[in-house]
Write an enzyme that holds these catalytic residues in place. Structure first.
Site, mmCIF file in Angstrom:
data_model
loop_
_atom_site.group_PDB
_atom_site.id
_atom_site.type_symbol
_atom_site.label_atom_id
_atom_site.label_comp_id
_atom_site.label_asym_id
_atom_site.label_seq_id
_atom_site.Cartn_x
_atom_site.Cartn_y
_atom_site.Cartn_z
ATOM 1 N N TYR A 188 -1.194 -3.273 -1.558
ATOM 2 C CA TYR A 188 -1.848 -2.591 -2.676
ATOM 3 C C TYR A 188 -2.540 -3.574 -3.624
ATOM 4 O O TYR A 188 -3.284 -3.165 -4.504
ATOM 5 C CB TYR A 188 -0.844 -1.739 -3.483
ATOM 6 C CG TYR A 188 -0.045 -0.754 -2.671
ATOM 7 C CD1 TYR A 188 -0.423 -0.394 -1.371
ATOM 8 C CD2 TYR A 188 1.111 -0.165 -3.198
ATOM 9 C CE1 TYR A 188 0.332 0.502 -0.624
ATOM 10 C CE2 TYR A 188 1.853 0.746 -2.458
ATOM 11 C CZ TYR A 188 1.462 1.067 -1.169
ATOM 12 O OH TYR A 188 2.210 1.953 -0.443
ATOM 13 N N ASP A 194 7.425 2.120 -6.476
ATOM 14 C CA ASP A 194 7.104 1.799 -5.089
ATOM 15 C C ASP A 194 5.742 1.114 -5.019
ATOM 16 O O ASP A 194 4.738 1.675 -5.442
ATOM 17 C CB ASP A 194 7.079 3.100 -4.267
ATOM 18 C CG ASP A 194 6.801 2.838 -2.792
ATOM 19 O OD1 ASP A 194 7.769 2.689 -2.029
ATOM 20 O OD2 ASP A 194 5.611 2.791 -2.408
ATOM 21 N N HIS A 249 6.842 -1.838 8.587
ATOM 22 C CA HIS A 249 6.114 -0.719 9.186
ATOM 23 C C HIS A 249 6.290 -0.625 10.695
ATOM 24 O O HIS A 249 5.987 0.394 11.287
ATOM 25 C CB HIS A 249 4.618 -0.859 8.892
ATOM 26 C CG HIS A 249 4.280 -0.686 7.453
ATOM 27 N ND1 HIS A 249 4.123 0.546 6.878
ATOM 28 C CD2 HIS A 249 4.085 -1.584 6.455
ATOM 29 C CE1 HIS A 249 3.834 0.394 5.595
ATOM 30 N NE2 HIS A 249 3.809 -0.879 5.314
ATOM 31 N N LYS A 309 6.749 -3.843 0.460
ATOM 32 C CA LYS A 309 6.629 -3.657 1.913
ATOM 33 C C LYS A 309 5.983 -4.863 2.569
ATOM 34 O O LYS A 309 5.111 -5.498 1.984
ATOM 35 C CB LYS A 309 5.798 -2.398 2.217
ATOM 36 C CG LYS A 309 6.370 -1.152 1.583
ATOM 37 C CD LYS A 309 5.488 0.059 1.827
ATOM 38 C CE LYS A 309 5.823 1.156 0.844
ATOM 39 N NZ LYS A 309 5.205 0.983 -0.455
#
Length: 297
Positions: free
Chosen positions: A55, A50, A117, A84
């Protein structure tokens, strides 16, 4: 659930491994470490990785996956990779380029799961799935009302396969879990070990989950660590759980979650620890009309 109990079926027919390796880290950690620990995680048996554009380590994580494919440890289809879409790319025309940028950094042809999100870019996400850039699409941090909004959308082509939320014994999300199960949506738990107390992201005034006496007693009884007890708890209640660690000893330890089972009494005792403590409050978004945590679940 597959026979070994290590993967669950998503509502679009794909399978997701129930134990995932989380790659988010604080800024102090060198990016080269993401390469090292991801390779190590795959070597010890993790098959679900993940990460996210946010990140800033997808290049290294992708390199790790590709090197383990190149040396024959795994095939691409053995790895379930999640990325994401960050909040700055929610305008429909920015969604596909954001995913393509992630794929370019990863140097992979597709991701297995792409998550948003906020409930704003679902249509554009569906197009990414149609284009084969992602196998499945899901959401993160949605409360039940936001999920309902999506599920009731006229012309919805694909249901989200999962909802990735903070979930641990102090915030067990049982109502949200029941809601998700009733709609064939998998709950994915982040912060499952009670967070790594990263300053700026996490409320440091909260108690440390893994020092909880109930968890420590259950761990002692099973000759396991409190972390393993917490991961096992999620798997037994049908939650896909992300274990985040950059410590090789712990990464190796976390894969042992399949070696033991908690009793019904253990599960009840852990259920009883719920106190709606949220380590990740994302207070930056609190004034946004779609701020998800104002709802009970």
């Amino acid at each position: 659930m597959d026979p070994k109990g290590q993967r669950v079926k998503l509502n679009d027919g794909h399978f997701i491994p129930v134990l995932g390796f989380g790659t988010a880290e604080s800024k102090e950690v060198l990016k080269s470490e993401a390469l090292e620990v991801t390779k190590f995680a795959i070597e010890v048996g993790f098959r679900h990785v993940d990460s996210a554009h946010l990140y800033q380590n997808e290049e290294q994580v992708g390199q790790a996956i590709r090197s383990k494919i190149a040396d024959g440890t795994v095939k691409r289809e053995d790895i379930f990779y999640t990325s994401k879409l960050w909040c700055t790319f929610l305008r429909p025309e920015l969604v596909r380029p954001a995913l393509e940028k992630s794929l370019k950094n990863l140097q992979l042809d597709y991701v297995d799961l792409y998550i948003i999100h906020f409930p704003l870019a679902m249509k554009a996400l569906e197009k990414c799935k149609d284009a084969g850039l992602t196998k499945s699409i899901g959401v993160s941090n949605f409360n039940h009302k936001q999920l309902e909004k999506i599920l009731n959308k006229p012309g919805l082509k694909y249901k989200p396969v999962c909802n990735q939320v903070e979930c641990h014994p102090y915030l067990n999300q049982s109502k949200l879990l029941d809601f998700c199960k009733s709609h064939d949506i998998v709950l994915v738990a982040y912060g499952a070990l009670g967070s790594q107390r990263i300053k700026g992201w996490v409320n440091l005034n909260h108690p440390v989950l893994l020092e909880d006496p109930v968890l420590c007693a259950i761990a002692k009884k099973h000759k396991q660590t409190p972390a393993l007890v917490v991961l096992r708890y999620q798997i037994q209640r049908g939650v896909v759980v992300l274990a985040k660690s950059y410590n090789k000893k712990r990464i190796k330890e976390n894969i042992k979650v399949f070696d033991f089972e908690l009793s019904l009494d253990d599960m009840k005792a852990i259920d009883g620890l719920n106190r709606n403590i949220r380590y990740y409050e994302f207070l930056i978004g609190v004034s946004h009309p779609e701020y998800p945590f104002s709802e009970e679940y």
